[in-house]
Design a protein around this motif. Structure first.
Motif: not given
Ligand code: NI
Length: 257
Positions: A6-10, A93-95, A154-156, A204-206
């Motif tokens: 649900t959360h990646a930065h490719y 997001g992300e905000i 609510i991420h991470c 992941t927040d990869c």
């Molecule tokens: Ni992130």
């Protein structure tokens, strides 16, 4: 196994040399979908490029609290227009708020957090929330703006189990990633234990936050099997159950069904 990141930065530059190969490996590991999360001005474009290249991807548009210094209303218009014109943009997001390092002052972070919550409401989208060392202020602004109407994640997640329960009560999802495998993550393991499986999504927040034993290395969505195994161990269920439940939760979070 079906996995939803649900959360990646490719779009991150650390993938510039081998992005296609990384995504191939991620597919082979059972990852069916990932959401590329915008954080700064460049990633608004970067996220759209990812959507063009990888059919299983979705995206979000928004500006991270550490990046709001030079923000103006034209960026809000850009986000609104791009969101309206692309149905694979699934959230704003992300905000949020980030008091961890010497970022923009608290007032401007709060201003742009509120502004982007309003934008999400206008656009009818859920929100992806970043909160670091700003537990109470984040909760207060979300409550003031009734962001639970839009829903979000609510991420991470890095606050207490008590705070997690308050968010769950309002219907938010709790994003859990590689940190849950870290030795010093006692509080997050308590959170994982007390949050119902129906409110957990994998992330992941990869390229950041790779789980043990890859801590400190470049992360990718294939590593979510390790996160699922840790959650399974904490909850006393199978990793398959964690993957299938969080997959369904991700579809709900981003309204993909
Ligand atoms: Ni992130």
């Amino acid at each position: 196994m079906n996995i939803f990141d649900t959360h990646a930065h490719y779009d991150d530059a650390s993938y510039d040399g081998d992005r296609d190969q990384v995504i191939e490996a991620v597919r082979a590991a059972g990852v069916k979908h990932f959401v590329n999360i915008s954080a700064d001005l460049a990633s608004l474009k970067g996220t759209l490029n990812i959507l063009d290249k990888y059919p299983e991807s979705y995206g979000t548009l928004g500006i991270h609290p550490s990046e709001v210094r030079d923000l103006d209303e034209s960026v809000m218009e850009e986000i609104a227009e791009k969101t309206r014109n692309n149905d694979r943009i699934v959230a704003i997001g992300e905000i949020g708020l980030d008091y961890w390092d010497e970022g923009p002052d608290k007032e401007s972070q709060a201003f742009w957090f509120r502004r982007q919550l309003d934008l999400a409401r206008e656009l009818g989208k859920p929100v992806v929330i970043h909160s670091r060392d700003a537990v109470q202020d984040t909760y207060d602004i979300l409550s003031e703006k009734h962001a639970e109407d839009m829903g979000g994640v609510i991420h991470c997640f890095s606050a207490s189990a008590e705070m997690a329960k308050l968010y769950v009560k309002k219907g938010y999802f709790i994003g859990i990633g590689g940190v849950v495998t870290f030795k010093n993550a006692k509080t997050l393991r308590e959170v994982t234990e007390c949050v119902p499986l129906e409110n957990i999504v994998l992330e992941t927040d990869c390229p950041y936050l790779a789980p043990v034993p890859f801590r400190g290395k470049r992360n990718h969505s294939g590593n979510l099997t390790l996160v699922a195994e840790k959650i399974a161990e904490i909850k006393g269920i199978s990793a398959e159950k964690v993957c299938s439940a969080t997959y369904e939760n991700a579809l709900k979070l981003y309204r993909l069904k």
